[in-house]
Every structure is written in structure tokens, then in C-alpha cells.
Design a protein around this motif. Structure first.
Motif, short mmCIF file in Angstrom:
data_model
loop_
_atom_site.label_atom_id
_atom_site.label_comp_id
_atom_site.label_asym_id
_atom_site.label_seq_id
_atom_site.Cartn_x
_atom_site.Cartn_y
_atom_site.Cartn_z
N GLU A 164 35.55 -14.33 32.03
CA GLU A 164 36.41 -13.19 31.72
C GLU A 164 37.72 -13.72 31.14
O GLU A 164 38.32 -14.64 31.70
CB GLU A 164 36.68 -12.39 33.00
CG GLU A 164 37.25 -11.01 32.77
CD GLU A 164 37.39 -10.25 34.08
OE1 GLU A 164 36.93 -9.11 34.16
OE2 GLU A 164 37.97 -10.82 35.04
N ASN A 171 34.20 -10.78 27.20
CA ASN A 171 34.52 -9.91 28.33
C ASN A 171 36.02 -10.00 28.60
O ASN A 171 36.53 -11.02 29.06
CB ASN A 171 33.73 -10.35 29.57
CG ASN A 171 33.88 -9.38 30.73
OD1 ASN A 171 34.47 -8.30 30.58
ND2 ASN A 171 33.35 -9.74 31.88
N ARG A 194 39.39 -8.96 30.52
CA ARG A 194 39.79 -8.50 31.84
C ARG A 194 40.42 -7.10 31.77
O ARG A 194 41.30 -6.84 30.96
CB ARG A 194 40.80 -9.49 32.43
CG ARG A 194 41.09 -9.26 33.93
CD ARG A 194 42.14 -10.25 34.42
NE ARG A 194 41.87 -11.62 33.99
CZ ARG A 194 41.01 -12.44 34.57
NH1 ARG A 194 40.29 -12.02 35.60
NH2 ARG A 194 40.84 -13.67 34.10
N GLY A 224 36.63 -4.71 29.49
CA GLY A 224 35.19 -4.80 29.41
C GLY A 224 34.74 -5.60 28.21
O GLY A 224 35.48 -6.44 27.67
N LEU A 225 33.51 -5.35 27.79
CA LEU A 225 32.87 -6.15 26.75
C LEU A 225 33.26 -5.68 25.36
O LEU A 225 33.18 -4.48 25.05
CB LEU A 225 31.36 -6.08 26.92
CG LEU A 225 30.53 -7.31 26.55
CD1 LEU A 225 30.89 -8.49 27.44
CD2 LEU A 225 29.05 -7.00 26.64
N ARG A 243 24.35 -4.40 26.80
CA ARG A 243 24.41 -3.78 28.13
C ARG A 243 23.39 -4.41 29.07
O ARG A 243 23.69 -4.64 30.26
CB ARG A 243 24.16 -2.28 27.98
CG ARG A 243 24.31 -1.48 29.27
CD ARG A 243 24.27 0.02 28.99
NE ARG A 243 23.05 0.41 28.28
CZ ARG A 243 22.85 1.62 27.74
NH1 ARG A 243 23.81 2.53 27.81
NH2 ARG A 243 21.72 1.90 27.13
N PHE A 289 24.58 -7.87 30.29
CA PHE A 289 25.72 -7.85 31.23
C PHE A 289 25.74 -6.54 32.00
O PHE A 289 26.63 -5.71 31.82
CB PHE A 289 27.03 -8.08 30.47
CG PHE A 289 27.08 -9.40 29.77
CD1 PHE A 289 27.39 -10.56 30.46
CD2 PHE A 289 26.77 -9.49 28.42
CE1 PHE A 289 27.41 -11.79 29.82
CE2 PHE A 289 26.78 -10.72 27.77
CZ PHE A 289 27.10 -11.87 28.48
N VAL A 339 28.92 -4.36 33.46
CA VAL A 339 30.14 -4.60 32.69
C VAL A 339 30.30 -3.47 31.67
O VAL A 339 29.39 -3.20 30.89
CB VAL A 339 30.11 -5.96 31.96
CG1 VAL A 339 31.39 -6.17 31.16
CG2 VAL A 339 29.91 -7.09 32.96
N HIS A 374 33.44 -1.90 26.12
CA HIS A 374 34.75 -1.39 25.69
C HIS A 374 34.79 -1.09 24.20
O HIS A 374 35.31 -0.05 23.78
CB HIS A 374 35.83 -2.40 26.04
CG HIS A 374 37.20 -2.04 25.56
ND1 HIS A 374 37.86 -0.91 25.99
CD2 HIS A 374 38.03 -2.67 24.66
CE1 HIS A 374 39.05 -0.84 25.39
NE2 HIS A 374 39.16 -1.87 24.57
#
Length: 328
Positions: A6, A229, A231, A234-235, A254, A257, A260, A263
């Protein structure tokens, strides 16, 4: 599940894109090309043509990642040719010396044409240190588009593994997923095709393995995406051309991960030309991923951009342009 660190923040500098646009308003996390020039050159700079980047058919993104006080730098594609890439790097004040990796998304000239020059610029600044180059073994087949009269229009080949190595690239050729730059960037493996309506690049062919002719190659199995990723967000998924289909890309991200949040997605969505017919299904399906940002550019096409704007509005859609910098 692949282990992906992250990161505290991610900057994505658009080095090459089809469009130039410094006049349209942008959200607070986006800096325009001219805004960046003002920040770097100070208040006394004079606006003129020799300040500006060059738009070209292609895509290149420089990722700067920060985690635990360390900075990582990764180049995702290089655009179509040396002159555009080098001019834009210079005018944007980019130093490629810290570059830790280059990822080539797929085997098309508009993403790979300046790979060798990018390596030269990096090695000129880093003392000759080799730079890992992440590729898929199927990227190096010659490709062509079949024309209505049955003839073939060849595409320029991407630089071979031998050429990359000769220019200082440490070639990592694999079909499997991996991480790069201290586990801060995920490089996908081959992307499963599951949506049912995303059919690749109609009409594309590649040389047969024995070199004697052409075979259909519409799925471009060599295409990969990368992801970071961030913080608290998200991804962030970068998909250079989405020949695999952006819905297939996001579904695979998706799956890679679970748990997660997705984003943002950034890159070319390839909803132009024959793929304009799947714009409605794509826009509808995109709404199911809960994305906060859709940063579309390169080969997306104006009809798809209009449909995305109508569906998601300014709150989510961020059109890409050369020189823009996005901060996540």
C-alpha cells in the motif's frame, strides 16, 4: 493473492496522449500542462510555443509512488516515437534517472515506439544501471490489420527483447502476474475475457509462428494492466488501450485484490471505430464498479467520452491530455 504494498501517494504524469488541453477546468487533484509549467518555472516564465508538449496518437504515463519516506518511479508505455517522447519529457522537466522499471502494456507501436529512447534517457542519468522491462512473450509477433480488399496493412514491430537488452533493459518476459518497484506496482498476467460483449480489436492479425502468413489475433492476449493500491483510497488501475475490454480489466483487478476498493481507472478505453457499438454496454457496466474516478483518454474516442460525461458527469470523468498530472 499477489502481495502489493500500500502506498502513501501516487502521481501519474501523462507524457504522451492524443489530446492537448490546458484550458478546460479540472478537479483539485489534477494539474494541467500549463499549470505544471508555472509551478516548475516560477512566476517569471513567458508563455510560448517552445513551452508546449506535443500530442500524438499513443500513451505514456510516468508513475511516482511514495511509501514510508521512499519514492519509486515506473514508466508505463512510451508513446509512438522518440521525438514526441523526448520533447515532452524535456518540457515537463522530467528526470528519468530514478526510473526503476518500464512496463509495456501490449505489442503495439503507439505504446512502444520510444521504448529504446526512454532507456537511453534513463541510463544517461543513472550511471548506466540497467532498468527492468516487463513484457509478455507474445508482444513481439509482427501484426497487421486486414483491409476490405483482403490485403494486410503491417504495423511497425515493437522493439525486440534483444534490442531492449542492448539499450540497457533487463527484460522480464512472462505471462504471469508480478510486482515491480519494491512491490508497489502490480503488473497483471493475461486478462480473462468474460464480459461477453468485449471482443478485442476487430480485424487484427499477427504473423504465424513459422512466419509464412497471417492468423487472426483480435483478442491481444499479450495485453496487461498495472495497478497501485493507494492508502485510504483503493486501487488505481491503468489500462493503456483496453483491447481486453475495460470491464474485463476491472473485473480481473477486483478478483486479484478481493476486498480492496476500486478507486480509479485511467487510460485508453478503445471505444472508437468498430468498438463504438459497445459503448452503451460498457458505460452501463462501468457503473457497477463503484469507481470514484474515470480518467479516459488516448483511444477512447469522442463518442464514448460524450457517453461517459452524460452518465458520470464532472464528478467522476476526467479526460486525459498530454502534460496533465493526476495526484492520488
Amino acid at each position: 493473492m499477489t502481495q502489493l504494498a500500500e502506498v502513501d501517494s501516487l502521481d501519474i504524469q501523462i507524457l504522451v496522449d492524443n489530446v492537448t488541453d490546458s484550458l478546460s477546468s479540472v478537479p483539485s487533484f489534477v494539474e494541467t500542462e500549463l499549470g505544471g509549467l508555472g509551478r516548475r518555472r516560477g512566476p517569471a516564465w513567458v508563455l510560448g510555443g517552445n513551452c508546449l508538449c506535443c500530442a500524438a496518437h499513443g500513451l505514456s504515463c510516468l508513475l511516482t509512488l511514495r511509501v514510508a519516506g521512499k519514492t519509486h518511479s515506473v514508466l508505463f508505455d512510451s508513446g509512438p516515437e522518440d521525438r514526441t517522447f523526448e520533447q515532452n519529457v524535456s518540457r515537463l522537466g522530467i528526470d528519468l534517472g530514478p526510473l526503476e522499471a518500464i512496463v509495456l502494456s501490449h505489442g503495439h507501436w503507439d505504446h512502444a515506439g520510444a521504448m529504446l529512447r526512454a532507456l537511453q534517457l534513463a541510463l544517461d542519468r543513472n550511471g548506466g544501471r540497467t532498468v527492468p522491462c516487463y513484457v509478455h512473450p507474445d508482444m513481439f509477433r509482427s501484426r497487421a490489420v486486414k483491409l476490405p480488399d483482403g490485403s494486410f496493412r503491417p504495423m511497425e514491430d515493437v522493439p525486440s527483447p534483444a534490442a531492449l537488452a542492448a539499450y540497457g533493459g533487463a527484460v522480464v518476459s512472462t505471462r504471469e502476474a508480478q510486482t515491480a518497484a519494491g512491490d508497489t506496482v502490480f503488473v497483471s498476467g493475461e486478462i480473462p475475457r468474460r464480459s461477453g460483449f468485449e471482443i478485442g480489436l476487430p480485424g487484427q492479425h499477427r504473423r504465424t509462428a513459422d512466419g509464412s502468413g497471417w492468423e487472426l489475433d483480435e483478442l491481444l492476449i499479450d495485453e496487461r494492466f498495472i495497478a497501485v493500491n493507494v492508502r485510504g483510497k483503493g486501487l488505481v488501475v491503468l489500462t493503456a488501450c483496453s483491447h481486453a475490454g475495460v470491464i474485463n480489466v476491472l473485473a480481473h483487478a477486483r478478483d486479484c485484490f478481493p476486498g480492496v476498493k476500486l478507486h480509479a481507472v485511467l487510460g485508453g478505453l478503445h471505444l472508437s471505430g468498430p468498438n463504438e457499438r459497445i459503448i452503451p454496454q460498457t458505460v452501463t457496466a462501468l457503473g457497477g464498479f463503484g469507481l470514484d474516478v474515470i480518467a479516459a483518454g488516448h483511444c477512447t474516442g469522442w463518442r464514448a467520452m460524450t457517453a461517459l460525461a452524460n452518465a458520470f458527469g464532472d464528478s467522476k470523468l476526467v479526460p486525459l491530455a498530454v502534460g496533465k498530472r493526476l495526484r492520488f
